[in-house]
Design an enzyme around this catalytic site. Sequence first.
Site, PDB file in Angstrom:
ATOM      1  N   LYS A 178       0.860  -1.383   0.163  1.00  0.00           N
ATOM      2  CA  LYS A 178       0.196   0.079   0.214  1.00  0.00           C
ATOM      3  C   LYS A 178       1.012   0.900   0.122  1.00  0.00           C
ATOM      4  O   LYS A 178      -0.029   2.718  -0.402  1.00  0.00           O
ATOM      5  CB  LYS A 178      -0.343  -0.361   1.170  1.00  0.00           C
ATOM      6  CG  LYS A 178      -2.301  -1.193   1.246  1.00  0.00           C
ATOM      7  CD  LYS A 178      -2.747  -0.952   1.573  1.00  0.00           C
ATOM      8  CE  LYS A 178      -4.445  -2.112   1.584  1.00  0.00           C
ATOM      9  NZ  LYS A 178      -3.555  -3.396   2.151  1.00  0.00           N
TER      10      LYS A 178
HETATM   11  C1  LIG Z   1      -5.137  -4.568   1.812  1.00  0.00           C
HETATM   12  C2  LIG Z   1      -4.139  -5.626   1.894  1.00  0.00           C
HETATM   13  C3  LIG Z   1      -4.342  -6.860   1.033  1.00  0.00           C
HETATM   14  C4  LIG Z   1      -5.428  -6.662   0.675  1.00  0.00           C
HETATM   15  O1  LIG Z   1      -5.493  -6.371  -0.614  1.00  0.00           O
HETATM   16  P1  LIG Z   1      -6.590  -5.845  -1.548  1.00  0.00           P
HETATM   17  O2  LIG Z   1      -6.284  -4.201  -2.610  1.00  0.00           O
HETATM   18  O3  LIG Z   1      -7.646  -4.783  -0.287  1.00  0.00           O
HETATM   19  O4  LIG Z   1      -7.053  -6.171  -2.040  1.00  0.00           O
HETATM   20  C5  LIG Z   1      -3.036  -7.902   0.511  1.00  0.00           C
HETATM   21  N1  LIG Z   1      -2.767  -7.923   1.651  1.00  0.00           N
HETATM   22  C6  LIG Z   1      -1.882  -6.747   2.756  1.00  0.00           C
HETATM   23  C7  LIG Z   1      -0.885  -7.033   3.417  1.00  0.00           C
HETATM   24  C8  LIG Z   1      -2.484  -5.994   3.013  1.00  0.00           C
HETATM   25  O5  LIG Z   1      -2.180  -4.656   3.521  1.00  0.00           O
END
Ligand SMILES: *Cc1c(COP(=O)(O)O)cnc(C)c1O
Length: 434
Positions: free
Chosen positions: A107
Amino acid sequence: MKYYSTNRATPVVDLEEAVVKGLAADRGLFMPETIRPLPKEFFDTIDRLSFHEIACRVAEAFFGEDIPKEDLDRIVCDTLAFDCPVAEVEDRIYSLELFHGPTLAFKDVGARFMARLLRYFIGKRGAGRTVNVLVATSGDTGSAVANGFLGVDGIHVYVLYPKGKVSPIQECQFTTLGRNVTAVEVDGVFDDCQRLVKSAFMDSELCEKMTLTSANSINVARFLPQAFYYFNAYARMKALGKASELVISVPSGNFGNITAGLFAHRMGLPVKRFIAANNSNDIFYNYLLTGTYSPKASVQTIANAMDVGDPSNFARILDLYDNSHERISSLISGFAYPDSRIRLTMHDCYAATGYLLDPHGACGYQALKDGLQPGETGIFLETAHPAKFKETVEAAVEAPVAIPDRLAAFMNGEKQSVAMNADFSDFKDFLMRQ
Ligand SMILES: *Cc1c(COP(=O)(O)O)cnc(C)c1O
């Protein structure tokens, strides 16, 4: 570029409005009007381009009409101050490591890009009202957004997170920052946090008093840049001569990450197919099997950033494929794993290969083990560093997990948060007093 709403009940908007509004007035998600394919020549030579060069080309396809090239290139290069390398785990299975950023999760890419894009727009408009970023997090969004925006003039960030449902290491990454970041500890689950944020955007009184924007994965400035690393992964695999029948497995919660991959595919990225790997929150998995989408309350798992009972970006996937279950299920297959299986996967992978998975990446890895066909090569997205889930991973692999310095630094700060119940009226009162 104009952006329309997946609900198609509101006029199209420009990029700035799509980014600042986050969610369309009809509660739909914004989609770019055109998804521009990249030329064959780009894919032919992509293995000789750097991650930055690739990302700038992809960014231009999305944002080139709206942002001058020098500004856009600078935003992209500032965003990607770290690599997203591909590592071989075992024969035919590769890890796309997305944890080399400041908060050790994928993210960081979208959050850093959005912070820089918003700063660009605020700068263009000159000094004005503070822009307030509201973000609901099930773990990693909060830290990535808070750190992406930390200290940026003209922006205040409110991070809403479910009390007791994020790991202590995740929590300290957004509750210890102070400055322009306020952590709001909600007595509820992630879906409550998401509902509070969505309700705030719909409240005309609030929106008159303050400029609100979302930084959840629904924001186009967050999810589109995630396409960068899919192209880079393809380039690195092509350089290895392993790019012919690629399958990409994405640990999915709100489905922003996989949607970015589907956009990349639409732009011509030669990926054969995708896998959506879920934990026990198996709503999408059931949709693939049955053609019926039935949202449920989320259940808590050890892969907690994927504890989502009604994934927002499902609307974008439907839109991308004209609501066709047949088209969606022929390109994407699904797997869903209970905690017991995730633990066993972390253990077995470490024992067999020495590679440490985090609980989310473990779902992606296991889905390749279960779903890869002869002749295919698989890449799973390793979405977070295993040290972010230290206790869980150590118990599963029966070995110590070292904490990287940049993660340890967060753990020395002091927690500051505002307690909140899951009632919108109380949350609104709180915002009105700011
Ligand atoms: C947010 C997150 C996900 C899921 O991603 P999405 O885009 O919401 O499907 C998977 N793994 C980790 C470590 C995350 O922080």
